[in-house]
Scaffold this active site. Sequence first.
Site, PDB file in Angstrom:
ATOM      1  N   ARG A  88      17.041  29.786   2.386  1.00  0.00           N
ATOM      2  CA  ARG A  88      16.462  30.474   3.537  1.00  0.00           C
ATOM      3  C   ARG A  88      17.445  30.351   4.692  1.00  0.00           C
ATOM      4  O   ARG A  88      17.746  29.260   5.139  1.00  0.00           O
ATOM      5  CB  ARG A  88      15.111  29.865   3.901  1.00  0.00           C
ATOM      6  N   GLN A 115       5.005  25.356  18.260  1.00  0.00           N
ATOM      7  CA  GLN A 115       4.603  25.941  16.988  1.00  0.00           C
ATOM      8  C   GLN A 115       5.117  25.069  15.851  1.00  0.00           C
ATOM      9  O   GLN A 115       6.270  24.648  15.858  1.00  0.00           O
ATOM     10  CB  GLN A 115       5.196  27.351  16.869  1.00  0.00           C
ATOM     11  N   ASP A 116       4.243  24.773  14.877  1.00  0.00           N
ATOM     12  CA  ASP A 116       4.627  24.068  13.651  1.00  0.00           C
ATOM     13  C   ASP A 116       4.561  25.047  12.495  1.00  0.00           C
ATOM     14  O   ASP A 116       3.612  25.837  12.400  1.00  0.00           O
ATOM     15  CB  ASP A 116       3.673  22.904  13.354  1.00  0.00           C
ATOM     16  N   ASN A 117       5.575  24.989  11.618  1.00  0.00           N
ATOM     17  CA  ASN A 117       5.639  25.873  10.455  1.00  0.00           C
ATOM     18  C   ASN A 117       5.841  25.045   9.194  1.00  0.00           C
ATOM     19  O   ASN A 117       6.400  23.947   9.253  1.00  0.00           O
ATOM     20  CB  ASN A 117       6.805  26.867  10.587  1.00  0.00           C
ATOM     21  N   ARG A 152       0.811  -1.223   0.000  1.00  0.00           N
ATOM     22  CA  ARG A 152       0.000   0.000   0.000  1.00  0.00           C
ATOM     23  C   ARG A 152       0.839   1.266   0.000  1.00  0.00           C
ATOM     24  O   ARG A 152       0.354   2.342  -0.320  1.00  0.00           O
ATOM     25  CB  ARG A 152      -0.908   0.023   1.238  1.00  0.00           C
ATOM     26  N   LYS A 206      14.685  23.783  16.888  1.00  0.00           N
ATOM     27  CA  LYS A 206      13.844  23.401  15.758  1.00  0.00           C
ATOM     28  C   LYS A 206      14.051  21.931  15.427  1.00  0.00           C
ATOM     29  O   LYS A 206      15.162  21.419  15.522  1.00  0.00           O
ATOM     30  CB  LYS A 206      14.199  24.222  14.512  1.00  0.00           C
ATOM     31  N   LYS A 246      15.662  40.327   3.186  1.00  0.00           N
ATOM     32  CA  LYS A 246      16.238  40.251   4.534  1.00  0.00           C
ATOM     33  C   LYS A 246      17.532  39.426   4.533  1.00  0.00           C
ATOM     34  O   LYS A 246      18.515  39.800   5.177  1.00  0.00           O
ATOM     35  CB  LYS A 246      15.211  39.644   5.488  1.00  0.00           C
ATOM     36  N   ASP A 247      17.532  38.314   3.799  1.00  0.00           N
ATOM     37  CA  ASP A 247      18.685  37.416   3.828  1.00  0.00           C
ATOM     38  C   ASP A 247      19.885  37.949   3.044  1.00  0.00           C
ATOM     39  O   ASP A 247      20.975  37.390   3.149  1.00  0.00           O
ATOM     40  CB  ASP A 247      18.295  36.026   3.327  1.00  0.00           C
ATOM     41  N   TYR A 296       8.673  22.327  10.020  1.00  0.00           N
ATOM     42  CA  TYR A 296       9.490  22.316  11.226  1.00  0.00           C
ATOM     43  C   TYR A 296       8.689  22.701  12.452  1.00  0.00           C
ATOM     44  O   TYR A 296       7.729  23.443  12.387  1.00  0.00           O
ATOM     45  CB  TYR A 296      10.738  23.185  11.079  1.00  0.00           C
ATOM     46  N   GLU A 319       6.079   7.031  12.202  1.00  0.00           N
ATOM     47  CA  GLU A 319       5.788   8.087  13.168  1.00  0.00           C
ATOM     48  C   GLU A 319       6.755   9.221  12.888  1.00  0.00           C
ATOM     49  O   GLU A 319       7.965   9.056  13.031  1.00  0.00           O
ATOM     50  CB  GLU A 319       6.015   7.598  14.603  1.00  0.00           C
ATOM     51  N   HIS A 378      20.306  28.493  11.582  1.00  0.00           N
ATOM     52  CA  HIS A 378      19.761  27.440  10.728  1.00  0.00           C
ATOM     53  C   HIS A 378      19.413  27.984   9.354  1.00  0.00           C
ATOM     54  O   HIS A 378      18.927  29.107   9.229  1.00  0.00           O
ATOM     55  CB  HIS A 378      18.499  26.843  11.367  1.00  0.00           C
ATOM     56  N   HIS A 412      19.232  31.663   9.877  1.00  0.00           N
ATOM     57  CA  HIS A 412      18.355  32.363  10.817  1.00  0.00           C
ATOM     58  C   HIS A 412      18.483  31.839  12.241  1.00  0.00           C
ATOM     59  O   HIS A 412      18.822  30.690  12.464  1.00  0.00           O
ATOM     60  CB  HIS A 412      16.888  32.206  10.399  1.00  0.00           C
TER      61      HIS A 412
END
Length: 189
Positions: free
Chosen positions: A58, A46-48, A23, A71, A168-169, A131, A28, A118, A61
């Site tokens: 990116r 918090q999940d992003n 299948r 994270k 910004k970066d 994350y 997990e 990161h 940071h």
Amino acid sequence: MEVIKTELEGVVIIEPRIFKDARGYFFESFSAREFNEKVCNTTFVQDNESYSSYGVLRGLHFQKPPFTQSKLVRVIKGAVLDVAVDIRKGSPTYGKHVAVELTEDNHRQLFIPRGFAHGFAVLSDEVLFQYKCDNFYAPQADGGIAWNDPDLNIDWLIPADKVILSEKDTKHPRLKDYDSDFDIQIPLY
């Protein structure tokens, strides 16, 4: 899950146990009980999720104290080079980095504790990146290090002329020019 230590204290690669049959597969992606036993005792609040295309970079940071974040990052679709840089003054690995390919096929995750910058570069046509953070986003605490800092010498696995950055970066200082708020005394989580 298997936990693989890296050369940076607290930064670990997590490989889940994957169950495959006709299948498809099941695993997990997170168990607080197992994470707390094998990695560290932390509570994610918090999940992003981000979606990006090839060449998007990116980072690097972090959030400044007292709003530091740990994270736990993973790729749902596509592939990235994920990077953690130790920015804790006084640490024996200050300025060192770990780079790990995270893909939809290897299902690896990377845990980045507090005191590390990161970032990630998208290696596939597109990527869906998720994350968890153990502290809420605090815009006043945004910080960053230049992705192309020559002292860090990070090979992002994409040509520099293909890198796509946010405004910004493009403005982050080199690590040697950043007056770090982090020191070795900052708790990792």
